[in-house]
Design a protein around this motif. Sequence first.
Motif, mmCIF file in Angstrom:
data_model
loop_
_atom_site.group_PDB
_atom_site.id
_atom_site.type_symbol
_atom_site.label_atom_id
_atom_site.label_comp_id
_atom_site.label_asym_id
_atom_site.label_seq_id
_atom_site.Cartn_x
_atom_site.Cartn_y
_atom_site.Cartn_z
ATOM 1 N N ILE A 1 0.837 -1.202 0.000
ATOM 2 C CA ILE A 1 0.000 0.000 0.000
ATOM 3 C C ILE A 1 0.873 1.253 0.000
ATOM 4 N N GLU A 2 0.403 2.285 -0.698
ATOM 5 C CA GLU A 2 1.115 3.567 -0.761
ATOM 6 C C GLU A 2 0.824 4.381 0.500
ATOM 7 N N VAL A 3 1.865 4.910 1.116
ATOM 8 C CA VAL A 3 1.718 5.723 2.330
ATOM 9 C C VAL A 3 2.372 7.091 2.064
ATOM 10 N N PRO A 4 1.716 8.192 2.476
ATOM 11 C CA PRO A 4 2.293 9.511 2.200
ATOM 12 C C PRO A 4 3.542 9.797 3.024
ATOM 13 N N VAL A 5 4.440 10.596 2.437
ATOM 14 C CA VAL A 5 5.669 11.014 3.116
ATOM 15 C C VAL A 5 5.510 12.477 3.528
ATOM 16 N N HIS A 6 5.820 12.802 4.785
ATOM 17 C CA HIS A 6 5.787 14.180 5.249
ATOM 18 C C HIS A 6 7.136 14.543 5.857
ATOM 19 N N PHE A 7 7.455 15.820 5.807
ATOM 20 C CA PHE A 7 8.740 16.309 6.318
ATOM 21 C C PHE A 7 8.492 17.271 7.470
ATOM 22 N N GLU B 1 0.162 5.612 9.247
ATOM 23 C CA GLU B 1 -0.603 6.760 8.726
ATOM 24 C C GLU B 1 0.234 7.513 7.699
ATOM 25 N N GLU B 2 1.543 7.633 8.011
ATOM 26 C CA GLU B 2 2.445 8.436 7.191
ATOM 27 C C GLU B 2 3.870 8.065 7.545
ATOM 28 N N LEU B 3 4.812 8.484 6.710
ATOM 29 C CA LEU B 3 6.229 8.377 7.037
ATOM 30 C C LEU B 3 6.718 9.796 7.276
ATOM 31 N N VAL B 4 7.324 10.050 8.432
ATOM 32 C CA VAL B 4 7.774 11.403 8.758
ATOM 33 C C VAL B 4 9.303 11.444 8.732
ATOM 34 N N ILE B 5 9.833 12.406 7.976
ATOM 35 C CA ILE B 5 11.286 12.562 7.866
ATOM 36 C C ILE B 5 11.692 13.872 8.520
ATOM 37 N N GLU C 1 14.019 19.022 -2.539
ATOM 38 C CA GLU C 1 13.428 18.463 -3.751
ATOM 39 C C GLU C 1 12.884 17.075 -3.411
ATOM 40 N N VAL C 2 11.560 16.960 -3.423
ATOM 41 C CA VAL C 2 10.935 15.688 -3.055
ATOM 42 C C VAL C 2 10.814 14.809 -4.308
ATOM 43 N N ILE C 3 11.433 13.637 -4.248
ATOM 44 C CA ILE C 3 11.389 12.699 -5.378
ATOM 45 C C ILE C 3 10.145 11.819 -5.276
ATOM 46 N N ARG C 4 9.834 11.386 -4.046
ATOM 47 C CA ARG C 4 8.661 10.529 -3.817
ATOM 48 C C ARG C 4 7.766 11.146 -2.750
ATOM 49 N N HIS C 5 6.528 11.446 -3.123
ATOM 50 C CA HIS C 5 5.562 11.978 -2.154
ATOM 51 C C HIS C 5 4.855 10.842 -1.410
ATOM 52 N N THR C 6 4.919 9.641 -2.005
ATOM 53 C CA THR C 6 4.384 8.454 -1.334
ATOM 54 C C THR C 6 5.397 7.324 -1.486
ATOM 55 N N VAL C 7 5.346 6.379 -0.568
ATOM 56 C CA VAL C 7 6.224 5.206 -0.626
ATOM 57 C C VAL C 7 5.353 3.966 -0.526
ATOM 58 N N GLU C 8 5.595 2.987 -1.398
ATOM 59 C CA GLU C 8 4.834 1.739 -1.318
ATOM 60 C C GLU C 8 5.471 0.836 -0.265
ATOM 61 N N LEU C 9 4.649 0.434 0.697
ATOM 62 C CA LEU C 9 5.127 -0.414 1.785
ATOM 63 C C LEU C 9 4.466 -1.783 1.728
ATOM 64 N N ALA C 10 5.165 -2.776 2.235
ATOM 65 C CA ALA C 10 4.579 -4.106 2.442
ATOM 66 C C ALA C 10 4.386 -4.242 3.944
ATOM 67 N N CYS C 11 3.149 -4.437 4.369
ATOM 68 C CA CYS C 11 2.896 -4.497 5.814
ATOM 69 C C CYS C 11 1.615 -5.282 6.101
ATOM 70 N N PRO C 12 1.456 -5.730 7.360
ATOM 71 C CA PRO C 12 0.197 -6.381 7.728
ATOM 72 C C PRO C 12 -0.944 -5.373 7.617
ATOM 73 N N PRO D 1 7.847 0.968 11.328
ATOM 74 C CA PRO D 1 7.347 0.122 12.423
ATOM 75 C C PRO D 1 7.730 -1.340 12.204
ATOM 76 N N GLU D 2 7.737 -2.111 13.276
ATOM 77 C CA GLU D 2 8.082 -3.537 13.182
ATOM 78 C C GLU D 2 7.118 -4.241 12.234
ATOM 79 N N GLY D 3 7.646 -5.102 11.377
ATOM 80 C CA GLY D 3 6.800 -5.856 10.451
ATOM 81 C C GLY D 3 6.476 -5.099 9.168
ATOM 82 N N VAL D 4 6.955 -3.841 9.090
ATOM 83 C CA VAL D 4 6.692 -3.019 7.903
ATOM 84 C C VAL D 4 7.992 -2.821 7.151
ATOM 85 N N LYS D 5 7.964 -3.018 5.838
ATOM 86 C CA LYS D 5 9.181 -2.782 5.046
ATOM 87 C C LYS D 5 8.800 -2.214 3.686
ATOM 88 N N PRO D 6 9.771 -1.590 3.001
ATOM 89 C CA PRO D 6 9.456 -1.057 1.672
ATOM 90 C C PRO D 6 9.105 -2.193 0.713
#
Length: 199
Positions: free
Chosen positions: A104-110, A143-147, A126-137, A166-171
């Motif tokens: 699933i695609e999850v939004p990236v926030h800074f 909710e989001e990835l915060v950098i 310069e944002v290359i990816r506004h969302t990242v596809e994750l594999a997760c349960p 989070p544990e169990g979540v990977k790109p």
Amino acid sequence: MAEIILNVEIRERAGTGGARETRRAGLVPGVLYGGDKDPVNVAVKSNEFRKALYTGKLLGHLVTLQHGEDKQSVIAKSVQFHPVTDEPIHFDLFRVGEHQLIKIEVPVHFKNHETSVGLKKGGSLEVIRHTVELACPADQIPEELVIDLASHDIGDTIRISEVKLPEGVKPAVDRDFVIATLKASSAAQSDAGDTTTEG
């Protein structure tokens, strides 16, 4: 457990005519698919659907679908909106087991733009990816990835390996891809008397 419950009705008529008829009756048409079952045409009352949508917890989250006594876990994959009124006019739901691994695609926030070393020097993000596809349960979708930009300087490249997942979540993609870069702005470059030419 899912926070949102969608009460659905089964639609008898498929196709454009059926969808129009459904909308006239004050419902939003949708399709439930996935798993080892056939797709099912469903509908949800417009006001209920809008309420669920505007919580921000519908798209890309685990939702409980209820039809009579039957309940099942689904992910709301997409919602189509009317180009003029911006009202929801169609949705797609995907059947999942609660702990099933999904992509699933999850939004990236800074955060910390104002304290970022590089941005304070006049650099630009310069944002290359506004969302990242994750594999997760299905029940652990972030909710989001915060950098955090605080310690980033001009010339830094921010990669997925920097993000604490989070544990169990990977790109979903098995490589250390770039999410954003901190570049020197053209003004900052001319101040530094940068004579490098684009190659």
